[in-house]
Design a protein around this motif. Structure first.
Motif, short mmCIF file in Angstrom:
data_model
loop_
_atom_site.label_atom_id
_atom_site.label_comp_id
_atom_site.label_asym_id
_atom_site.label_seq_id
_atom_site.Cartn_x
_atom_site.Cartn_y
_atom_site.Cartn_z
N TYR A 56 1.13 -0.95 0.02
CA TYR A 56 -0.05 0.02 0.41
C TYR A 56 0.76 1.07 -0.49
CZ TYR A 56 -3.99 -2.81 1.24
OH TYR A 56 -4.79 -3.45 0.71
N LEU A 78 0.30 3.11 -3.68
CA LEU A 78 -0.51 4.88 -3.16
C LEU A 78 0.66 5.67 -3.13
CD1 LEU A 78 -2.64 3.62 -0.30
CD2 LEU A 78 -3.37 3.45 -2.36
N TYR A 79 2.27 5.96 -3.19
CA TYR A 79 2.80 6.81 -3.21
C TYR A 79 3.19 7.04 -4.73
CZ TYR A 79 7.64 9.03 -4.68
OH TYR A 79 8.23 9.33 -4.97
N TYR A 131 -0.54 8.79 -5.96
CA TYR A 131 -0.08 10.40 -5.43
C TYR A 131 0.36 10.99 -6.17
CZ TYR A 131 -0.49 13.94 -2.42
OH TYR A 131 -0.15 15.55 -1.95
N SER A 174 -8.26 2.27 -3.38
CA SER A 174 -7.66 3.63 -2.87
C SER A 174 -6.67 4.47 -4.14
CB SER A 174 -6.82 3.12 -1.93
OG SER A 174 -7.65 2.27 -0.17
N ALA A 207 -6.14 8.27 -3.75
CA ALA A 207 -4.61 8.69 -3.70
C ALA A 207 -4.34 9.36 -5.29
CB ALA A 207 -3.29 7.62 -4.11
N TYR A 208 -5.04 9.00 -5.96
CA TYR A 208 -4.39 9.40 -7.40
C TYR A 208 -5.66 11.78 -7.14
CZ TYR A 208 -4.60 10.83 -12.45
OH TYR A 208 -4.60 11.65 -13.70
N GLY A 211 -3.56 13.78 -4.94
CA GLY A 211 -2.06 14.08 -5.52
C GLY A 211 -2.47 15.33 -6.80
#
Length: 394
Positions: free
Chosen positions: A78, A82-83, A86, A280, A284-285, A288
């Protein structure tokens, strides 16, 4: 006696200290040393997770214990994925990395993880019984997890069909994951968890979260120095690093003769990756700076379709709650074949192979299909078989 039992716990905790010091002081020891120290911390935390999960099953529902273990074990995945999602909100180049990392980790989990755990469990059972064994049999309550995965797998085909992961689909998948946790937490409640077990879960989660990202980055750095393609590093080496905790925990269970708990852990991990992780990504996108949907190009659609058809085969093979040896070798073999078939046409052919074998397995196990799809919505007690030896078909 208690002190002797806590010695391995203390040793594993001590092995995580160098990585934690490096992480929280911001010290960079260099890629090779960082790979070693952070990797050692991830392995040590995985042992702590395995012990905590076994102890937790005495105090809480077995299904909830496995679900908590699975969530913590995939935290590194994750954190990395997710990094990427984002960052993709402001840098579209990272969309490819987010999709590659997610599909790579999912195919590793099922193609390599499920297969390896089943084969190890069957080998251990053969050694103990002195007879050849054909399949690993899961206890009936695991049909709940399989039902959640089956439904999520069907929904997943919407993504390659539309070429995007929309925000609406993301929230729907997150809601489905919350329902999954609620379902497994309601069955067979037991005594409150002990403080030590809770502390082990929390400490392992902190170590894994602190160590996973630098472990993955150092792995990529070492691979880059060796001349390995960056996309392949993101798709395979980084997920291999982030999946390490759950692989280690599952193999430990299998080696201890708890094959159902081993496969159950990876089954639960697949459920939360296919719901919580995928759901997720568009959130996250958006956070970001991206739009309301994470859009994918042709290569990413191809990768996602390949992942979805592989998952369909895994579900179809397990519908009878019996994971036969042939299914383990088939999943492992097809997982290996993809590395020899890098072209788009070859990948679509491989998707067809997965789909055809899945169709054959669905026909063979057709009487279990509706009960599996209905299992998440039925009221049934959860009695995990993880505290007993797995049932084996000879």
């Amino acid at each position: 006696m208690i002190v002797n039992r806590l010695k391995p716990v203390g040793l594993c905790a001590a092995l995580t200290v160098p990585a934690l010091l490096l992480r929280f002081t911001g010290t960079d020891p260099g890629a090779p040393a960082g790979l070693l120290l952070f990797g050692l911390a991830v392995v040590a935390a995985s042992f702590l997770l395995a012990w905590a999960a076994e102890a937790a099953q005495v105090d809480i529902s077995g299904g909830l214990a496995i679900a908590v273990l699975a969530v913590i074990a995939v935290l590194p995945e994750y954190a990395v994925d997710l990094y990427f999602a984002y960052t993709a909100g402001s840098n579209p180049e990272y969309i490819a990395y987010a999709a590659a990392n997610m599909t790579g980790s999912n195919r590793l989990l099922l193609g390599l993880g499920w297969s390896t755990v089943v084969l190890v469990a069957l080998a251990v059972a053969k050694k103990r019984r002195g007879a050849t064994v054909r399949e690993l049999i899961l206890d009936a309550p695991y049909r709940i997890e399989l039902g959640f995965l089956a439904i999520a797998s069907i929904v997943a085909f919407v993504i390659p069909g539309t070429g995007q992961i929309s925000l609406v689909l993301g929230f729907a998948l997150l809601g489905f994951f919350v329902f999954y946790l609620w379902k497994v937490s309601r069955a067979e409640p037991r005594r409150p968890r002990r403080t030590l077990v809770a502390a082990l879960f929390v400490f392992a989660a902190v170590v894994i979260l602190a160590s996973a990202e630098p472990f993955a980055h150092n792995l990529i750095a070492v691979g880059t120095e060796l001349g390995v393609d960056r996309f392949l590093l993101v798709q395979w080496l980084a997920p291999l690093a982030s999946e390490a905790p759950e692989f280690i925990v599952a193999i430990l269970f299998a080696l201890r003769g708890k094959g159902d708990a081993a496969l159950g852990t990876l089954l639960s991990s697949k459920v939360n990756q296919w719901t919580l992780l995928v759901g997720s990504l568009p959130i996250a996108y958006v956070l970001g700076g991206g739009g309301s949907a994470l859009r994918m190009d042709g290569r990413q659609i191809e990768e996602f379709l390949l992942t979805a058809t592989q998952t369909l085969l895994g579900v179809a093979a397990l519908l009878a709650l019996r994971f036969p040896r042939w299914a383990a070798w088939t999943l492992l073999g097809l997982f290996a074949v993809q590395f020899a078939l890098p072209g788009q046409t070859a990948r679509y052919v491989l998707c067809g192979v997965y789909a055809l074998i899945a169709l054959a397995a669905l026909i063979r196990n057709r009487r279990h299909l509706l009960p599996t799809l209905a299992a998440p919505f039925r009221r049934a007690p959860y009695a995990s078989g993880s505290s007993r030896e797995e049932r084996i078909s000879v």
